[in-house]
Design a protein around this motif. Structure first.
Motif, PDB file in Angstrom:
ATOM      1  N   ASN A  93      -7.801  10.616   8.743  1.00  0.00           N
ATOM      2  CA  ASN A  93      -6.671  10.075   9.499  1.00  0.00           C
ATOM      3  C   ASN A  93      -5.317  10.648   9.107  1.00  0.00           C
ATOM      4  OD1 ASN A  93      -8.348   8.359  11.025  1.00  0.00           O
ATOM      5  ND2 ASN A  93      -8.362   6.824   9.401  1.00  0.00           N
ATOM      6  N   SER A  94      -5.220  11.260   7.925  1.00  0.00           N
ATOM      7  CA  SER A  94      -3.929  11.821   7.513  1.00  0.00           C
ATOM      8  C   SER A  94      -3.481  12.956   8.431  1.00  0.00           C
ATOM      9  CB  SER A  94      -4.013  12.338   6.072  1.00  0.00           C
ATOM     10  OG  SER A  94      -5.000  13.348   5.951  1.00  0.00           O
ATOM     11  N   SER A  95      -4.447  13.601   9.109  1.00  0.00           N
ATOM     12  CA  SER A  95      -4.080  14.687  10.027  1.00  0.00           C
ATOM     13  C   SER A  95      -3.329  14.176  11.250  1.00  0.00           C
ATOM     14  CB  SER A  95      -5.341  15.439  10.480  1.00  0.00           C
ATOM     15  OG  SER A  95      -6.240  14.567  11.139  1.00  0.00           O
ATOM     16  N   ILE A 129       5.652  15.083   5.835  1.00  0.00           N
ATOM     17  CA  ILE A 129       5.589  16.245   4.937  1.00  0.00           C
ATOM     18  C   ILE A 129       4.859  15.898   3.650  1.00  0.00           C
ATOM     19  CG2 ILE A 129       7.739  17.215   5.830  1.00  0.00           C
ATOM     20  CD1 ILE A 129       9.145  16.092   3.317  1.00  0.00           C
ATOM     21  N   TYR A 130       4.527  14.615   3.487  1.00  0.00           N
ATOM     22  CA  TYR A 130       3.957  14.152   2.223  1.00  0.00           C
ATOM     23  C   TYR A 130       2.428  14.203   2.225  1.00  0.00           C
ATOM     24  CZ  TYR A 130       8.631  12.258   1.372  1.00  0.00           C
ATOM     25  OH  TYR A 130       9.985  12.113   1.196  1.00  0.00           O
ATOM     26  N   SER A 131       1.883  14.245   1.024  1.00  0.00           N
ATOM     27  CA  SER A 131       0.444  14.112   0.814  1.00  0.00           C
ATOM     28  C   SER A 131       0.241  13.184  -0.387  1.00  0.00           C
ATOM     29  CB  SER A 131      -0.208  15.473   0.551  1.00  0.00           C
ATOM     30  OG  SER A 131       0.361  16.088  -0.593  1.00  0.00           O
ATOM     31  N   ILE A 132      -0.992  12.743  -0.595  1.00  0.00           N
ATOM     32  CA  ILE A 132      -1.277  11.836  -1.707  1.00  0.00           C
ATOM     33  C   ILE A 132      -1.727  12.662  -2.904  1.00  0.00           C
ATOM     34  CG2 ILE A 132      -2.577   9.815  -2.489  1.00  0.00           C
ATOM     35  CD1 ILE A 132      -3.001   9.100   0.440  1.00  0.00           C
ATOM     36  N   GLY A 164     -11.286   1.122   2.349  1.00  0.00           N
ATOM     37  CA  GLY A 164     -10.343   2.217   2.517  1.00  0.00           C
ATOM     38  C   GLY A 164      -9.915   2.489   3.947  1.00  0.00           C
ATOM     39  N   PHE A 165      -9.137   3.567   4.103  1.00  0.00           N
ATOM     40  CA  PHE A 165      -8.544   3.928   5.395  1.00  0.00           C
ATOM     41  C   PHE A 165      -9.059   5.273   5.914  1.00  0.00           C
ATOM     42  CE2 PHE A 165      -5.627   1.360   2.913  1.00  0.00           C
ATOM     43  CZ  PHE A 165      -5.191   0.393   3.806  1.00  0.00           C
ATOM     44  N   ASN A 166     -10.032   5.875   5.207  1.00  0.00           N
ATOM     45  CA  ASN A 166     -10.522   7.206   5.548  1.00  0.00           C
ATOM     46  C   ASN A 166      -9.347   8.170   5.730  1.00  0.00           C
ATOM     47  OD1 ASN A 166     -12.146   9.349   6.166  1.00  0.00           O
ATOM     48  ND2 ASN A 166     -13.110   8.421   7.959  1.00  0.00           N
TER      49      ASN A 166
END
Length: 446
Positions: free
Chosen positions: A346-348, A353-356, A340-342
């Motif tokens: 890392n999304s922060s 504007i998107y989220s999973i 994975g990509f953690n």
């Protein structure tokens, strides 16, 4: 006479010991359940820290995770703990995956320890569920667990409904830096935000969120309350009816369409699966497979402009666009595919504007295909084993199956892990509290 007195004295001592055991189980059950509920509420302890800033280090979210694991170790230490080989392997692989994901995704701004802690905290309930899938749950009392859930959910419902009516959060939701600690609690015409100006300038509604992170999590707690009162027949009919109305109003006030869909889905599945458990299994696996299938639909749906202009479909299209964005953003290689990509960390650092909003992809982007397989295998095996051993679990199982469905457009894996722990508590625990009954009643699988 003397022998009779000695016998009576011995019996009295044994009764007192059994009463003490029952009381200890009740205390452990209340504390354990309360900690888990705070954990699945996501932001409750953060809000408590804002209400009581003098708590110092205790107001950190890590406090709850540490407390859960300490109590978990106490439960294991007080029982004849024997872990199944399969569960042991799943636990080791999941820990290994968390470690490797933290190592391979550490950056100059995020150390390995920081990366690992956030990942560990995110998947701690899954780890607890795997660890406690054994006789250690015989230290708990199921009735006390149910009662704690009902009290907790009722208080959340009263607070959430008050928030909706007053259009005020009531509890503090801004940290010392002035940033909101909750997610999108303001809603208008299919759009949502966690910024207060959204309500004042755009005329948005304030969703009921209680002391959780969002209307979605609040709605899941309301659904849990409904599941428990429908299952617990000994509650007086008038009280069951009153609580059912309260939780249903709470669901409406959450202003979260997917929760309303989950409510109707649960009620339908509860009725049809009472005698035909195959519907629960089909719904669950259909939901899991559909979470993957949504990627195949993404490229078709996002090209339909007429759908994106609709309030209802626009929200779904936005979620699909988010899936596409992250799929294109992360460069794939063997290490990232496996571990994975953690993304939870890392999304922060990603300006978007998107989220999973997809359970399977959210887990995959966090801990890769290995972590995803461990979680899916454990969840599925627990569901199938539980339904095979006790048909009476069909109500919680129906709730779990519906969560798999809404996992197509959201990420409730943490709540499913919580339901797994509830499965284990009811499956193994002492279900009685009456002197003279089986204090340690449970199902032995060894």
């Amino acid at each position: 006479m003397k022998n009779n007195r000695e016998i009576n004295k011995g019996e009295l001592i044994r009764v007192h010991q059994r009463v003490g055991d029952v009381n200890m189980k009740k205390i452990l059950s209340i504390i354990f359940t309360l900690l888990l509920l705070i954990k699945v509420s996501k932001k409750m302890w953060t809000i408590v820290g804002l209400l009581f800033p003098h708590l110092g280090i205790l107001k950190q979210n890590a406090t709850i995770s540490i407390a859960v694991f300490i109590l978990c170790l106490i439960l294991l230490g007080c029982s004849h703990w024997r872990m199944r080989t399969n569960d042991f392997l799943l636990f080791i692989v999941l820990i290994f995956t968390l470690l490797i994901s933290a190592v391979t995704n550490s950056t100059s701004t995020q150390s390995f320890f920081s990366q690992f802690y956030i990942l560990f905290d995110s998947y701690s309930l899954v780890l607890v569920a795997i660890l406690l899938n054994n006789q250690s749950m015989r230290m708990l009392n199921w009735r006390s667990v149910e009662a704690t859930i009902l009290v907790f959910v009722t208080l959340q419902a009263l607070l959430g409904i008050s928030q909706f009516i007053s259009k005020s959060p009531i509890v503090p939701i801004m940290d010392a830096s002035g940033d909101p600690v909750v997610n999108s609690i303001y809603y208008v015409n299919g759009a949502s935000s966690n910024k207060a100006y959204f309500m004042f300038q755009a005329g948005a509604k304030l969703r009921a969120f209680g002391m959780t992170d969002s209307g979605f999590t609040f709605g899941l707690l309301m659904l849990l309350g409904l599941v428990v009162i429908l299952k617990r027949r000994e509650i007086k009919p008038w009280l069951r009816g009153l609580l059912a109305i309260l939780y249903s109003v709470g669901i409406y006030c959450s202003y979260t369409r997917i929760i309303m869909f989950a409510l109707f889905g649960f009620l339908i599945l509860k009725v049809v699966s009472k005698k035909h458990l195959i519907f629960i299994k089909f719904t669950y696996f259909f939901g899991v497979v559909s979470q993957l299938g949504i990627m195949l639909l993404a490229y078709t749906v996002t090209s339909m402009q007429v759908m994106s202009s609709s309030t209802f479909w626009g929200s779904i299209v936005s979620r699909i666009q988010g899936i596409m964005f992250y799929t294109e953003h992360y460069s794939l290689n063997l290490i990232h595919f496996l571990f994975g990509f953690n993304n939870v960390v890392n999304s922060s650092n990603i300006n978007t504007i998107y989220s999973i909003d997809n359970d399977t992809l959210n887990i995959y982007f966090d801990i890769g295909i290995l972590g995803l397989l461990v979680i899916e295998v454990f969840f599925a095996s627990m569901l199938l084993t539980t339904l095979r051993e006790r048909v009476t679990f069909y109500q919680i199982s129906s709730f779990m199956a519906v969560l798999a469905l809404i996992g197509i457009v959201n990420s409730p894996y943490y709540f499913i892990a919580f339901l797994m722990i509830l499965f284990e508590v009811e499956r193994y625990s002492d279900g009685t509290s009456i002197i003279g009954s089986e204090i340690d009643a449970g199902i032995s699988i060894y």
